[in-house]
Design a protein around this motif. Structure first.
Motif, short mmCIF file in Angstrom:
data_model
loop_
_atom_site.label_atom_id
_atom_site.label_comp_id
_atom_site.label_asym_id
_atom_site.label_seq_id
_atom_site.Cartn_x
_atom_site.Cartn_y
_atom_site.Cartn_z
N LEU A 215 13.73 -27.50 -26.44
CA LEU A 215 14.89 -28.39 -26.34
C LEU A 215 14.58 -29.68 -25.60
O LEU A 215 15.26 -30.70 -25.80
CB LEU A 215 16.07 -27.65 -25.69
CG LEU A 215 16.61 -26.45 -26.48
CD1 LEU A 215 17.77 -25.81 -25.75
CD2 LEU A 215 17.03 -26.86 -27.89
N ASP A 216 13.54 -29.67 -24.77
CA ASP A 216 13.16 -30.91 -24.08
C ASP A 216 12.72 -31.99 -25.06
O ASP A 216 12.80 -33.18 -24.76
CB ASP A 216 12.03 -30.63 -23.08
CG ASP A 216 12.50 -29.85 -21.87
OD1 ASP A 216 13.73 -29.77 -21.65
OD2 ASP A 216 11.64 -29.31 -21.14
N ASP A 217 12.24 -31.56 -26.24
CA ASP A 217 11.81 -32.54 -27.25
C ASP A 217 12.97 -33.39 -27.75
O ASP A 217 12.73 -34.47 -28.31
CB ASP A 217 11.17 -31.82 -28.45
CG ASP A 217 9.79 -31.28 -28.14
OD1 ASP A 217 9.24 -31.63 -27.07
OD2 ASP A 217 9.25 -30.50 -28.96
N TYR A 218 14.20 -32.91 -27.57
CA TYR A 218 15.35 -33.66 -28.07
C TYR A 218 15.81 -34.75 -27.10
O TYR A 218 16.84 -35.39 -27.34
CB TYR A 218 16.51 -32.70 -28.37
CG TYR A 218 16.23 -31.77 -29.53
CD1 TYR A 218 16.35 -32.20 -30.85
CD2 TYR A 218 15.82 -30.46 -29.31
CE1 TYR A 218 16.08 -31.36 -31.91
CE2 TYR A 218 15.55 -29.60 -30.36
CZ TYR A 218 15.67 -30.06 -31.66
OH TYR A 218 15.40 -29.21 -32.71
N THR A 219 15.08 -34.96 -26.03
CA THR A 219 15.31 -36.10 -25.14
C THR A 219 14.15 -37.06 -25.28
O THR A 219 13.00 -36.71 -24.99
CB THR A 219 15.44 -35.65 -23.67
OG1 THR A 219 16.53 -34.74 -23.54
CG2 THR A 219 15.71 -36.85 -22.77
N VAL A 220 14.43 -38.26 -25.77
CA VAL A 220 13.39 -39.26 -26.04
C VAL A 220 13.72 -40.52 -25.25
O VAL A 220 14.80 -41.10 -25.41
CB VAL A 220 13.30 -39.58 -27.55
CG1 VAL A 220 12.22 -40.62 -27.80
CG2 VAL A 220 13.03 -38.31 -28.36
N ASN A 221 12.79 -40.91 -24.38
CA ASN A 221 12.99 -42.09 -23.53
C ASN A 221 14.33 -42.07 -22.82
O ASN A 221 15.04 -43.09 -22.73
CB ASN A 221 12.86 -43.37 -24.37
CG ASN A 221 11.45 -43.55 -24.93
OD1 ASN A 221 10.48 -43.10 -24.34
ND2 ASN A 221 11.35 -44.20 -26.08
N GLY A 222 14.69 -40.89 -22.32
CA GLY A 222 15.92 -40.75 -21.55
C GLY A 222 17.19 -40.60 -22.37
O GLY A 222 18.27 -40.41 -21.82
N ARG A 223 17.06 -40.67 -23.70
CA ARG A 223 18.25 -40.53 -24.56
C ARG A 223 18.25 -39.15 -25.22
O ARG A 223 17.23 -38.72 -25.76
CB ARG A 223 18.28 -41.60 -25.64
CG ARG A 223 19.67 -41.65 -26.33
CD ARG A 223 19.64 -42.15 -27.76
NE ARG A 223 18.86 -43.34 -27.99
CZ ARG A 223 18.59 -43.81 -29.22
NH1 ARG A 223 19.05 -43.17 -30.28
NH2 ARG A 223 17.85 -44.88 -29.38
N ASP A 224 19.39 -38.47 -25.18
CA ASP A 224 19.53 -37.17 -25.83
C ASP A 224 19.79 -37.35 -27.31
O ASP A 224 20.73 -38.05 -27.70
CB ASP A 224 20.66 -36.36 -25.20
CG ASP A 224 20.35 -35.94 -23.77
OD1 ASP A 224 19.16 -35.84 -23.43
OD2 ASP A 224 21.30 -35.72 -22.99
N ILE A 225 18.95 -36.73 -28.13
CA ILE A 225 19.11 -36.79 -29.58
C ILE A 225 20.03 -35.64 -30.00
O ILE A 225 19.73 -34.49 -29.72
CB ILE A 225 17.75 -36.66 -30.29
CG1 ILE A 225 16.76 -37.71 -29.79
CG2 ILE A 225 17.94 -36.75 -31.81
CD1 ILE A 225 17.18 -39.14 -30.00
N PRO A 226 21.15 -35.94 -30.67
CA PRO A 226 22.05 -34.85 -31.09
C PRO A 226 21.37 -33.90 -32.08
O PRO A 226 20.65 -34.34 -32.98
CB PRO A 226 23.21 -35.59 -31.77
CG PRO A 226 23.14 -37.00 -31.26
CD PRO A 226 21.68 -37.26 -31.05
N TYR A 227 21.59 -32.60 -31.88
CA TYR A 227 21.04 -31.61 -32.81
C TYR A 227 22.13 -30.61 -33.18
O TYR A 227 23.11 -30.43 -32.46
CB TYR A 227 19.82 -30.90 -32.22
CG TYR A 227 20.05 -30.19 -30.91
CD1 TYR A 227 20.60 -28.92 -30.85
CD2 TYR A 227 19.68 -30.80 -29.70
CE1 TYR A 227 20.81 -28.27 -29.64
CE2 TYR A 227 19.87 -30.16 -28.49
CZ TYR A 227 20.43 -28.90 -28.47
OH TYR A 227 20.63 -28.26 -27.27
N HIS A 228 21.95 -29.99 -34.33
CA HIS A 228 22.95 -29.09 -34.90
C HIS A 228 22.29 -27.80 -35.37
O HIS A 228 21.11 -27.77 -35.71
CB HIS A 228 23.65 -29.76 -36.09
CG HIS A 228 24.26 -31.09 -35.76
ND1 HIS A 228 25.60 -31.25 -35.47
CD2 HIS A 228 23.70 -32.33 -35.66
CE1 HIS A 228 25.84 -32.52 -35.21
NE2 HIS A 228 24.71 -33.19 -35.32
#
Length: 304
Positions: free
Chosen positions: A47-60
């Motif tokens: 789940l850490d991969d879904y944070t990129v450059n401090g922004r949380d990438i929405p996942y479903h």
């Protein structure tokens, strides 16, 4: 939509998240086990991969049901459609990412499926049969239905084989009980990784997961009241680690058998993806080990 697929340990999630960051996109998971809460290390949620450059990438479609429940392809199609429509309605780009080829193909091609109820009479009649007896029964049913689902290499327990027979029996008896599920146009990108490199990454990742608490994760799920057979049903890490915990396997046996099983699983994934190509889906293969920026640029050019 953009679809990113590939075998286990090929770096799909990291790539999808980086691409989503650049394209202001949201990710829909196509993983049959990441739907379960608390099954984190063994399913490789990362789940850490879904944070990129401090922004949380929405996942479903991650963490949407409890361990012990039986999630299935029909439910996945329904859940995918809701997530996909929600993302599109908000003006965002969906990125489908995962390694469960059946789930991916079902939404890209619009499989027409029926919800299959449990057949208690059939289950009782099959309860005493061995896996070697069940597999030929499944193969015969598949010939009748023309089904590409339930590959015998994936039906690795009596419980899975009986459910597959239950589904195929229903489809023989109810050939018209279907509903429309439109397919989705998508750019499909596959991460290609040479066999020896893939095996090395799988072995390294397995060692890391065990060192970082995978056995404790399975113990905690068992302690929460989920029975051992239900976890064994999910296969791979949960099957072998559970069998170690309940005393059926030694630690070394568990490690050795699990490593072999994951290598075999990755090979089956690639076999399925090649089958998707034969069934009319074009996959743009890129080198999984090339630099991230190169992969991102290739996908952007294909998308444009």
């Amino acid at each position: 939509m953009i679809t990113i697929l590939g075998p286990t340990a090929s770096g799909k999630t990291d790539l999808a998240a980086r691409l989503a960051y650049d394209l202001n996109a949201e990710i829909i998971s196509a993983d049959s086990r990441q739907v379960y809460r608390r099954m984190d290390i063994g399913t490789g949620k990362d789940l850490d991969d879904y944070t990129v450059n401090g922004r949380d990438i929405p996942y479903h479609l991650i963490d949407i049901c409890e361990p012990g429940t039986k999630y299935n392809l029909f439910r996945y199609q329904e859940d995918f459609r809701k997530s996909y429509q929600s993302i599109v309605n908000r003006g965002r780009l969906p990125i489908l990412c995962g390694g469960t080829g059946l789930y991916i193909e079902s939404v890209l091609k619009g499989y027409q499926l029926s919800p299959v109820p449990q057949n208690e009479y059939l289950r009782k009649s099959l309860a005493e049969k061995t896996l070697d007896e069940l597999v030929p029964m499944l193969e015969q049913l598949k010939r009748q239905t023309g089904s590409i689902m339930h590959n015998t290499t994936d039906v690795d327990s009596c419980q899975r084989a009986i459910r597959a027979i239950e589904i195929e029996t229903y489809n023989v008896q109810h050939p018209m009980a279907k509903r429309e599920m439109p397919g989705v146009d998508s750019l499909i990108v596959g991460l290609d990784i040479e066999r020896n490199a893939r095996r090395a990454k799988i072995s390294h990742r397995l060692k890391s997961r065990l060192e970082n608490g995978m056995v404790d994760e399975v113990k905690s799920i068992l302690d929460s009241g989920v029975d051992a057979d239900s976890l064994i049903y999910y296969g791979l890490e949960y099957k072998y680690v559970t069998e170690y915990i309940i005393g059926r396997l030694s630690y070394d046996e568990m490690y050795h058998l699990l490593e072999i099983a994951i290598h075999q699983f990755a090979k089956r994934q690639m076999t399925w993806f090649r089958g998707m190509e034969r069934r009319g889906l074009h996959i743009h293969w890129i080198d999984a080990l090339s630099p991230m920026e190169d992969k991102i640029n290739i996908i952007k050019k294909l998308w444009q």
